[in-house]
Every structure is written in structure tokens, then in C-alpha cells.
Design a protein around this motif. Structure first.
Motif, mmCIF file in Angstrom:
data_model
loop_
_atom_site.group_PDB
_atom_site.id
_atom_site.type_symbol
_atom_site.label_atom_id
_atom_site.label_comp_id
_atom_site.label_asym_id
_atom_site.label_seq_id
_atom_site.Cartn_x
_atom_site.Cartn_y
_atom_site.Cartn_z
ATOM 1 N N THR A 1 0.828 -1.212 0.000
ATOM 2 C CA THR A 1 0.000 0.000 0.000
ATOM 3 C C THR A 1 0.857 1.254 0.000
ATOM 4 O OG1 THR A 1 -1.770 -1.159 1.147
ATOM 5 C CG2 THR A 1 -1.804 1.227 1.260
ATOM 6 N N PHE A 2 1.898 1.278 0.812
ATOM 7 C CA PHE A 2 2.750 2.458 0.915
ATOM 8 C C PHE A 2 3.481 2.722 -0.402
ATOM 9 C CE2 PHE A 2 6.000 5.325 2.342
ATOM 10 C CZ PHE A 2 5.461 5.961 3.448
ATOM 11 N N MET A 3 4.042 1.664 -1.001
ATOM 12 C CA MET A 3 4.765 1.836 -2.261
ATOM 13 C C MET A 3 3.829 2.289 -3.381
ATOM 14 S SD MET A 3 7.937 1.520 -1.662
ATOM 15 C CE MET A 3 8.403 1.646 -3.387
ATOM 16 N N GLU A 4 2.631 1.742 -3.439
ATOM 17 C CA GLU A 4 1.663 2.164 -4.449
ATOM 18 C C GLU A 4 1.282 3.628 -4.246
ATOM 19 O OE1 GLU A 4 -0.586 2.541 -7.659
ATOM 20 O OE2 GLU A 4 0.775 0.888 -7.224
ATOM 21 N N SER A 5 1.103 4.037 -3.009
ATOM 22 C CA SER A 5 0.793 5.429 -2.720
ATOM 23 C C SER A 5 1.932 6.348 -3.155
ATOM 24 C CB SER A 5 0.513 5.611 -1.227
ATOM 25 O OG SER A 5 0.312 6.971 -0.929
ATOM 26 N N LEU B 1 3.608 10.916 -5.698
ATOM 27 C CA LEU B 1 4.833 11.701 -5.569
ATOM 28 C C LEU B 1 5.476 12.116 -6.888
ATOM 29 C CD1 LEU B 1 6.529 9.981 -2.509
ATOM 30 C CD2 LEU B 1 5.145 12.067 -2.575
ATOM 31 N N ASP B 2 5.048 11.538 -7.998
ATOM 32 C CA ASP B 2 5.627 11.895 -9.285
ATOM 33 C C ASP B 2 5.384 13.378 -9.578
ATOM 34 O OD1 ASP B 2 6.957 11.412 -11.720
ATOM 35 O OD2 ASP B 2 5.024 11.275 -12.757
ATOM 36 N N GLY B 3 6.448 14.102 -9.833
ATOM 37 C CA GLY B 3 6.324 15.502 -10.200
ATOM 38 C C GLY B 3 6.172 16.483 -9.055
ATOM 39 N N VAL B 4 6.324 16.036 -7.803
ATOM 40 C CA VAL B 4 6.241 16.968 -6.674
ATOM 41 C C VAL B 4 7.428 17.930 -6.756
ATOM 42 C CG1 VAL B 4 6.412 17.175 -4.156
ATOM 43 C CG2 VAL B 4 4.963 15.404 -5.158
ATOM 44 N N PRO B 5 7.159 19.227 -6.842
ATOM 45 C CA PRO B 5 8.251 20.207 -6.968
ATOM 46 C C PRO B 5 9.230 20.132 -5.790
ATOM 47 C CG PRO B 5 6.133 21.239 -7.407
ATOM 48 C CD PRO B 5 5.844 19.861 -6.860
ATOM 49 N N GLY B 6 10.516 20.062 -6.116
ATOM 50 C CA GLY B 6 11.555 20.074 -5.098
ATOM 51 C C GLY B 6 11.850 18.732 -4.461
ATOM 52 N N LEU B 7 11.060 17.695 -4.771
ATOM 53 C CA LEU B 7 11.310 16.372 -4.195
ATOM 54 C C LEU B 7 12.372 15.662 -5.026
ATOM 55 C CD1 LEU B 7 10.608 14.117 -2.157
ATOM 56 C CD2 LEU B 7 8.877 13.339 -3.795
ATOM 57 N N ARG B 8 13.476 15.336 -4.392
ATOM 58 C CA ARG B 8 14.568 14.642 -5.080
ATOM 59 C C ARG B 8 14.420 13.128 -5.010
ATOM 60 N NH1 ARG B 8 20.210 17.546 -3.446
ATOM 61 N NH2 ARG B 8 19.675 19.654 -4.147
ATOM 62 N N ARG B 9 13.943 12.650 -3.850
ATOM 63 C CA ARG B 9 13.920 11.202 -3.646
ATOM 64 C C ARG B 9 13.010 10.873 -2.480
ATOM 65 N NH1 ARG B 9 19.127 7.263 -2.890
ATOM 66 N NH2 ARG B 9 18.157 5.884 -1.398
ATOM 67 N N SER C 1 10.338 5.851 6.428
ATOM 68 C CA SER C 1 10.077 6.506 5.163
ATOM 69 C C SER C 1 10.941 7.755 5.122
ATOM 70 C CB SER C 1 8.595 6.883 5.071
ATOM 71 O OG SER C 1 8.375 7.763 3.993
ATOM 72 N N THR C 2 11.679 7.941 4.014
ATOM 73 C CA THR C 2 12.515 9.125 3.889
ATOM 74 C C THR C 2 12.088 9.940 2.673
ATOM 75 O OG1 THR C 2 14.210 8.101 2.503
ATOM 76 C CG2 THR C 2 14.485 7.906 4.895
ATOM 77 N N MET C 3 12.239 11.246 2.792
ATOM 78 C CA MET C 3 11.993 12.153 1.672
ATOM 79 C C MET C 3 13.118 13.179 1.667
ATOM 80 S SD MET C 3 7.899 12.797 2.005
ATOM 81 C CE MET C 3 7.546 13.062 0.253
ATOM 82 N N GLU C 4 13.625 13.484 0.484
ATOM 83 C CA GLU C 4 14.683 14.478 0.332
ATOM 84 C C GLU C 4 14.155 15.597 -0.570
ATOM 85 O OE1 GLU C 4 18.093 12.415 -1.202
ATOM 86 O OE2 GLU C 4 18.050 10.942 0.415
#
Length: 101
Positions: free
Chosen positions: A21-25, A30-38, A53-56
């Protein structure tokens, strides 16, 4: 760079459903979120440890903008999804430096 870590406690019996569920979400929102690198989901290697869960983001401002976005709302809309009703701890960090090998 602004880094976010969310430590998510998931009961062992819910682990596989949570991961799917988390990976599908992540793929859907998250595709195209401005400023999100990873963005990553890390599975614990020892029993009793949380998922992480990490976000850069390029900047803290990018992260704050995501918190206010439709993408964030969509990612957190299903309160019944596996792992959404468990405890979590969000931590934020600013990158000082990186060494690559």
C-alpha cells in the motif's frame, strides 16, 4: 537539502500489506512533486524496529509546500490503509554534507 524521516510502527502481521500500500501510494502521489529529489521506504532488519520513510527535498520550503498540496492529501486520504493507524515519529534534518565512494 531538507530531509524527512518518518518512523512507522507496523505490526508484523500487517507488514506485507503495508509495504504494498505504501509503495503504491508513493508511485501514485509523488511523481512531479516540486523540489522532491527522492523518497524511499526502508524495511527494518530486526524485529521490533519501525519502518522508515525518507523524503529528500531541495529545501524546507519545498517540503512545506508539499504538506499543503493535493499530493499530500491524496497520500494520506485512506485512514484505513495498513499502517495509517499506527504510531509514527517524524524527524526533519538539514544536510550538512555528503561523501560518495
Amino acid at each position: 537539502m531538507h530531509m524527512i524521516m518518518n518512523r512507522i510502527d507496523v505490526p508484523a502481521e500487517d507488514a506485507k500489506a503495508f509495504e504494498a500500500t505504501f509503495m503504491e501510494s508513493m508511485r501514485a502521489t509523488l511523481d512531479g512533486v516540486p523540489g522532491l529529489r527522492r523518497s524511499s521506504l526502508l524495511r527494518p532488519t530486526e524485529e521490533g524496529q519501525p519502518y522508515v520513510s525518507t523524503m529528500e527535498f531541495d529545501s524546507r520550503a519545498g517540503f512545506v509546500a508539499w504538506l499543503r498540496s493535493d499530493s499530500f492529501k491524496a497520500a494520506h486520504s485512506d485512514r484505513e490503509a495498513p499502517g495509517m493507524n499506527t504510531s509514527s515519529a517524524i524527524e526533519q534534518y538539514e544536510e550538512i554534507g555528503t561523501i560518495t565512494g
